[in-house]
Design an enzyme around this catalytic site. Structure first.
Site, PDB file in Angstrom:
ATOM      1  N   ARG A 136      29.066  41.265  21.972  1.00  0.00           N
ATOM      2  CA  ARG A 136      27.897  41.825  21.284  1.00  0.00           C
ATOM      3  C   ARG A 136      26.645  41.626  22.143  1.00  0.00           C
ATOM      4  O   ARG A 136      25.816  42.528  22.262  1.00  0.00           O
ATOM      5  CB  ARG A 136      27.747  41.153  19.920  1.00  0.00           C
ATOM      6  CG  ARG A 136      26.513  41.565  19.105  1.00  0.00           C
ATOM      7  CD  ARG A 136      26.640  40.967  17.696  1.00  0.00           C
ATOM      8  NE  ARG A 136      25.387  40.931  16.967  1.00  0.00           N
ATOM      9  CZ  ARG A 136      24.928  41.930  16.212  1.00  0.00           C
ATOM     10  NH1 ARG A 136      25.608  43.059  16.133  1.00  0.00           N
ATOM     11  NH2 ARG A 136      23.791  41.793  15.553  1.00  0.00           N
TER      12      ARG A 136
ATOM     13  N   HIS B 106      19.643  44.362  13.420  1.00  0.00           N
ATOM     14  CA  HIS B 106      18.633  43.318  13.256  1.00  0.00           C
ATOM     15  C   HIS B 106      17.506  43.826  12.358  1.00  0.00           C
ATOM     16  O   HIS B 106      16.971  44.917  12.574  1.00  0.00           O
ATOM     17  CB  HIS B 106      18.033  42.916  14.604  1.00  0.00           C
ATOM     18  CG  HIS B 106      18.967  42.123  15.456  1.00  0.00           C
ATOM     19  ND1 HIS B 106      18.800  41.963  16.820  1.00  0.00           N
ATOM     20  CD2 HIS B 106      20.081  41.414  15.144  1.00  0.00           C
ATOM     21  CE1 HIS B 106      19.764  41.210  17.307  1.00  0.00           C
ATOM     22  NE2 HIS B 106      20.561  40.864  16.313  1.00  0.00           N
TER      23      HIS B 106
ATOM     24  N   TYR C 217      16.873  39.625  24.121  1.00  0.00           N
ATOM     25  CA  TYR C 217      17.689  40.286  25.134  1.00  0.00           C
ATOM     26  C   TYR C 217      16.844  40.831  26.277  1.00  0.00           C
ATOM     27  O   TYR C 217      17.354  41.040  27.375  1.00  0.00           O
ATOM     28  CB  TYR C 217      18.509  41.412  24.500  1.00  0.00           C
ATOM     29  CG  TYR C 217      19.550  40.921  23.546  1.00  0.00           C
ATOM     30  CD1 TYR C 217      20.701  40.295  24.012  1.00  0.00           C
ATOM     31  CD2 TYR C 217      19.379  41.024  22.171  1.00  0.00           C
ATOM     32  CE1 TYR C 217      21.657  39.806  23.134  1.00  0.00           C
ATOM     33  CE2 TYR C 217      20.332  40.539  21.286  1.00  0.00           C
ATOM     34  CZ  TYR C 217      21.462  39.935  21.781  1.00  0.00           C
ATOM     35  OH  TYR C 217      22.396  39.450  20.903  1.00  0.00           O
TER      36      TYR C 217
END
Length: 314
Positions: A263, A286, A295
């Site tokens: 993921r 999210h 990220y």
């Protein structure tokens, strides 16, 4: 359960909170389920944190709803002496804040003992991820001549193509997949629904699996689960983790992957190739963009590495 408190938690797990505290904990967990629709795993974490604190209090002849700010400060000091991780204590404090605010609203207590208590400072760890070459090696590891390995290959392709949580993947049903349009309908945390597209590669593997392999695994079972276990039922998270670990060893991946690592790779590789952060947020499910922004740090590390390697003045 984190490695720093396994021994302590194991000792405490042998004890049980008082019947009164146990009843209060279950009341709070039930309220969380009703009001927020949290997952079973999240509710279990809340129950465990509260039970550990209740046991600590019971040893000092105090009940959960009778705990004071001084009791909580003493508990935090005890956790620090046990060298428990700040992230674990921060999660525990978040649980206790919700717990005491709930019973303050219910007029069961007069004051919230968590007020003016700050969470321990902690760095923001970057998620573990895999390079694109490592992902390719992992995807190629299963022996597709074996039905279970073929299933695993299809599951790995799905994880990397969609960024699903492992619970979302193992509980996926036939009704959630539209192969003609190449999308899946996912019910995520808090019962929030999202549509996730599949790439051509994952769609092709899924088509082959559904046609040639799934009937062998499902047998006479009427299960609607897309990826059943060898017994034709929904597999557990632990089973899938062990399967991925085995394939990681075959692939020679140094960082043995968990289902969640794919993921992270999904999100990181999208950003590395120019995807918009808000698009990645929607695909991951999210609710808060700040959760996805971690990220970007991984992507920046990648960009800095490429710049250093290829720029004449890097």
């Amino acid at each position: 359960m984190t490695s720093d408190n396994q021994a302590v938690d194991a000792r405490k797990a042998k004890q049980q909170p008082s019947n009164v505290d146990q009843s209060i904990i279950e009341q709070f967990v039930d309220a969380l389920w009703l009001e927020k629709g949290l997952s079973d795993n999240t509710l279990s974490s809340y129950r465990r944190d509260l039970s550990l604190y209740a046991c600590w209090l019971n040893e000092r002849s105090t009940m959960l709803l009778g705990a004071s700010r001084l009791d909580l400060m003493a508990y935090l000091n005890w956790r620090m002496r046990q060298r428990m991780k700040p992230s674990s204590t921060s999660r525990m404090l978040s649980c206790l804040r919700g717990f005491y605010r709930y019973f303050l609203r219910e007029n069961r207590i007069d004051q919230d003992p968590t007020l003016e208590i700050e969470s321990p400072k902690r760095g923001r760890p970057l998620p573990k991820t895999l390079t694109e070459a490592e992902v390719e090696a992992l995807l190629a590891a299963p022996d597709i001549n074996d039905p279970l390995d073929f299933r695993d290959r299809a599951m790995l392709e799905m994880l990397y193509a969609s960024g699903l949580r492992v619970t979302e993947l193992i509980s996926l049903t036939l009704q959630q997949i539209n192969l003609r349009q190449g999308v899946i309908r996912v019910m995520g945390k808090g019962d929030k629904e999202r549509l996730v597209p599949l790439g051509d590669e994952a769609r092709d593997w899924l088509l082959r699996y559904m046609k040639d392999v799934r009937p062998l695994l499902i047998g006479d079972s009427s299960s609607e689960v897309v990826f059943p276990s060898r017994r034709g039922q929904q597999m557990t998270r632990q089973t899938f983790w062990h399967r991925i670990k085995r394939h990681g060893l075959v692939a020679g991946v140094d960082k043995l992957p968990s289902p969640h690592v794919l993921r992270h790779a999904f999100a990181t590789h999208l950003l590395n190739h120019g995807a918009d952060l808000r698009v990645v947020q929607l695909l991951l499910g999210h609710s808060d963009l700040s959760t996805t922004q971690i990220y970007t740090h991984i992507a920046q590390h990648r960009l800095q590495s490429v710049h250093k390697q290829h720029h004449p003045r890097g």
